[in-house]
Design a protein around this motif. Structure first.
Motif, short mmCIF file in Angstrom:
data_model
loop_
_atom_site.label_atom_id
_atom_site.label_comp_id
_atom_site.label_asym_id
_atom_site.label_seq_id
_atom_site.Cartn_x
_atom_site.Cartn_y
_atom_site.Cartn_z
N UNK A 13 44.99 37.85 42.74
CA UNK A 13 45.23 37.35 41.38
C UNK A 13 44.23 36.27 41.00
N UNK A 14 43.93 35.39 41.94
CA UNK A 14 42.96 34.32 41.66
C UNK A 14 41.57 34.90 41.46
N UNK A 15 41.21 35.87 42.27
CA UNK A 15 39.89 36.50 42.12
C UNK A 15 39.76 37.18 40.76
N UNK A 16 40.80 37.90 40.35
CA UNK A 16 40.77 38.59 39.06
C UNK A 16 40.70 37.59 37.91
N UNK A 17 41.46 36.51 38.00
CA UNK A 17 41.43 35.53 36.92
C UNK A 17 40.08 34.82 36.86
N UNK A 18 39.49 34.56 38.02
CA UNK A 18 38.18 33.93 38.03
C UNK A 18 37.15 34.78 37.31
N UNK A 19 37.22 36.10 37.50
CA UNK A 19 36.29 37.00 36.81
C UNK A 19 36.54 36.99 35.31
N UNK A 20 37.81 37.01 34.91
CA UNK A 20 38.16 36.98 33.49
C UNK A 20 37.70 35.68 32.84
N UNK A 21 37.94 34.57 33.50
CA UNK A 21 37.54 33.27 32.96
C UNK A 21 36.03 33.16 32.90
#
Length: 267
Positions: free
Chosen positions: A204-212
């Protein structure tokens, strides 16, 4: 000037209050802003009052110690080193009496040896995920503030479709995932186990980092320099290599511990 440790021997005096004196000395050093502890100071105190109290405590503490100011070492070698657990980094910003230092020295050495040999992987993965989530939260808050600060602008660039869409994406970002702290550091390799949900938190953190990161990039392409933001470097999965500074520190520390001395927090 940084914050250092200086080797310190105990004078042959009554020392019944030395432990509390050292702890109070440490708390005031933190209140004065000379440490990198993550926790806020335990009490709200103005600078001049904190400085006056620290000077008084420092004089009393130094009267009970023989301090070698000619042979210091930066506290940051442990205090800001991501190889070590965050609570250990916080604890490093302190005057360490001889018994405390002997315990910490053994603990630091064991952790360093296990970590650089590839151990404690589950703990380090949780720590990296937790620290990344905190960095994403700070970064997103800053990006959101920048986007909100453009809302009253009437410049030509604020009317361009690319900017309007980029700002919309920033304002529509979901909150970063909430990740639990990594928990207490394992004492031995056999104690290092994955926790429930650990892999899901990491994904989840990896995916959010990419989105951000995409939102920050697109926004920054459409705004003047004062509003531009970029994602900072995030912790990455990598082999935990040997750290020459830590090893040099251990070499410096060995004779201090063998001589039964402690470390004075020199600010």
């Amino acid at each position: 000037m940084g914050t250092d440790w200086a080797p310190a021997a105990l004078r042959d005096l009554a020392r019944e209050d030395l432990g509390e004196l050292a702890r109070a000395h440490t708390r005031l050093a933190h209140a004065l802003g000379h440490t990198h502890r993550a926790a806020a100071p335990e009490e709200e105190i103005d600078h001049d009052t904190a400085l006056a109290r620290w000077r008084d405590l420092d004089e009393r503490l130094r009267s009970l110690l023989i301090v070698d100011l000619g042979n210091p070492h930066r506290v940051a070698v442990i205090g800001v080193n991501p190889l070590f657990p965050p609570e250990w980094r916080d604890a490093a910003w302190a005057t360490l009496l001889p018994d405390e230092l002997a315990e910490w020295s053994a603990r630091w050495r064991h952790w360093y040896a296990e970590t650089t040999a590839g151990g404690f992987r589950h703990y380090h993965d949780r720590l990296r995920t937790w620290e990344t989530s905190r960095l994403l939260t700070e970064t997103q808050a800053d990006l959101l503030a920048a986007a909100q600060a453009t809302e009253g602008r009437t410049n030509a660039w604020t009317r361009k479709p690319a900017f309007i869409e980029a700002r919309r994406r920033v304002l529509a970002l979901p909150p970063p995932p909430v990740v639990p702290a990594p928990g207490p550091p394992p004492r031995a390799a056999g104690d290092d186990r994955a926790t429930p949900g650990q892999q899901g938190h990491q994904e989840a953190v990896t995916a959010h980092g990419a989105l951000l990161g995409r939102a920050a990039l697109e926004f920054s392409r459409t705004v003047p320099g004062a509003f531009k933001r970029r994602l900072p470097s995030l912790p990455v999965t990598e082999e935990r290599r040997r750290d020459p500074w830590v090893e040099e520190f251990f070499g410096w520390l060995d004779p201090v511990v063998r001589a039964g001395r402690g470390l004075y927090l020199w600010i």
